[in-house]
Design an enzyme around this catalytic site. Sequence first.
Site, mmCIF file in Angstrom:
data_model
loop_
_atom_site.group_PDB
_atom_site.id
_atom_site.type_symbol
_atom_site.label_atom_id
_atom_site.label_comp_id
_atom_site.label_asym_id
_atom_site.label_seq_id
_atom_site.Cartn_x
_atom_site.Cartn_y
_atom_site.Cartn_z
ATOM 1 N N SER A 87 11.926 17.760 30.712
ATOM 2 C CA SER A 87 10.815 18.468 31.165
ATOM 3 C C SER A 87 11.247 19.822 30.741
ATOM 4 C CB SER A 87 10.518 18.817 32.820
ATOM 5 O OG SER A 87 11.507 19.012 33.036
ATOM 6 N N LYS A 88 9.408 20.329 31.029
ATOM 7 C CA LYS A 88 9.027 21.362 30.894
ATOM 8 C C LYS A 88 10.795 23.162 31.220
ATOM 9 C CE LYS A 88 5.049 22.723 29.460
ATOM 10 N NZ LYS A 88 3.754 21.385 29.726
#
Length: 479
Positions: free
Chosen positions: A253-254
């Site tokens: 994820s980010k």
Amino acid sequence: MVPKPRVRFAPSPTGELHVGNARTALFNWMFARHHGGDFVLRIEDTDESRSALAYQVNLIDDLKWLGMDWDEGPQKEGAYGPYKQSERLNIYEDHLKRLITAGLVYPCYCTEEELEEERQALILSKRMPRYMGKCRNLTPAERKSREARGRKPSYRFKVPQLTVEFDDLIRGAMKFEGEAIGDFIIVRSNGMPAYNFAVVIDDHLMAITHVIRGEDHLSNTAPQIMLYRAFGFEPPTFAHHSLILGKDRSKLSKRHGSVSVGEFRKQGILPEALMNYLGLLGSSFTEGREILSSDEMIADFSLERASKSGAIFDEEKLRWLNAIYIRNCETEDLTKRLFPFLQQAGYQPDTLDTQWLRNVIDTVKNDLTKLTDIGGHIRFFFDEQYELTDAAKQILAGENARKVVRAFGEYLVSAQGMPKDLYAGAIKYAKEKTGVKGKELFMPIRAALTGEVHGPELDRVFAVLGKESAAKRLQWYKD
Ligand code: GLU
């Protein structure tokens, strides 16, 4: 050999194309191309609150940039369209009617709050949260009264208490108990179809033979198979590949860094390198090969070799691959691809001599890891940007250094010839005149010529700079 399969990539346009989704697309694309089948692109945009046209445009653009082409889908209408779910609402409506007529679904009037209350109560009593069928047996009068109160129903599928089994091409035999699955919503109260419902209808009507997707959809497969059976459709073959993980083994994820195709594109990762890297992630090719073109990956592709465990995304390895692709890219082509990055770095590539610019790129391309690196590598080729770094100044401060540079310059001023010969002659002259050799000879010349202490091979730099520019840079050391 699979007889002419039809596979699909079915993204929801709710954000930038995540590398995990790009990899799902790649698996489907390679599978279709390997077996001579069809690759369908379907846009799953029924979640109106989260879908945006801009994301859809972006998604299509990113897929094309990566080099994937589809046989049917947006911009490529085929016999099974439309390929956007928002344009297929009447189809879902008809299918809902079929299930209502068959008595396999029922309207549910529960509000969000009621559902949440039920969920919490189940969690508290340590039972699996699921819909317990509150509206399943409402009488017609009870339904009427709820509707009279203005409640719009969603429609739920009556989950049969059966075991669902299927053979996953990657994960093997799978088994899910119907008991653990609550009656699920197939059409929301706003009339929009839920994912599990629309996906089954579309995969069937689009004659999809293999559903290849991430393992996060594994638990959706049992409800989907139940719907296939309810409609009397033959389910496709399923293959659930592992997900991409961050270094800490949680879903990428980010917070792990860059995760979208768009981000890597902006950084100057070449599409071929990203495709190659995504192909390598969690699968393997014959003899452990790591550098493969799309065509080579297609030829060697096999779902069976996809690993069941998650694949760790390693940006460093991606950059390593990218550097190889940059190095192997034809200079002419690379120069074109570098244009936007040169502009971003403040250069005006269209005002430069094309051949000269190609020579510059050819000289530095071995040192690039990403296209965005270009600015920092070519500065010294431009006279107006030539400037001594502190490290270069330090090198040039020595007595021998000045002697070497002076001798090199002296030769240049008086000699004629091709840059290659001039350079060799000047080095020889400086060496003989000063008696300095090795690093002590070359470093000051590099420092004086480029203003820097590292860089590409000096003879190549010299050839691009040319005698005039080189001499100008050395004149300061005359006295
Ligand atoms: N729209 C779904 C997603 O983006 C598709 C899942 C599937 O392939 O069935 O996750």
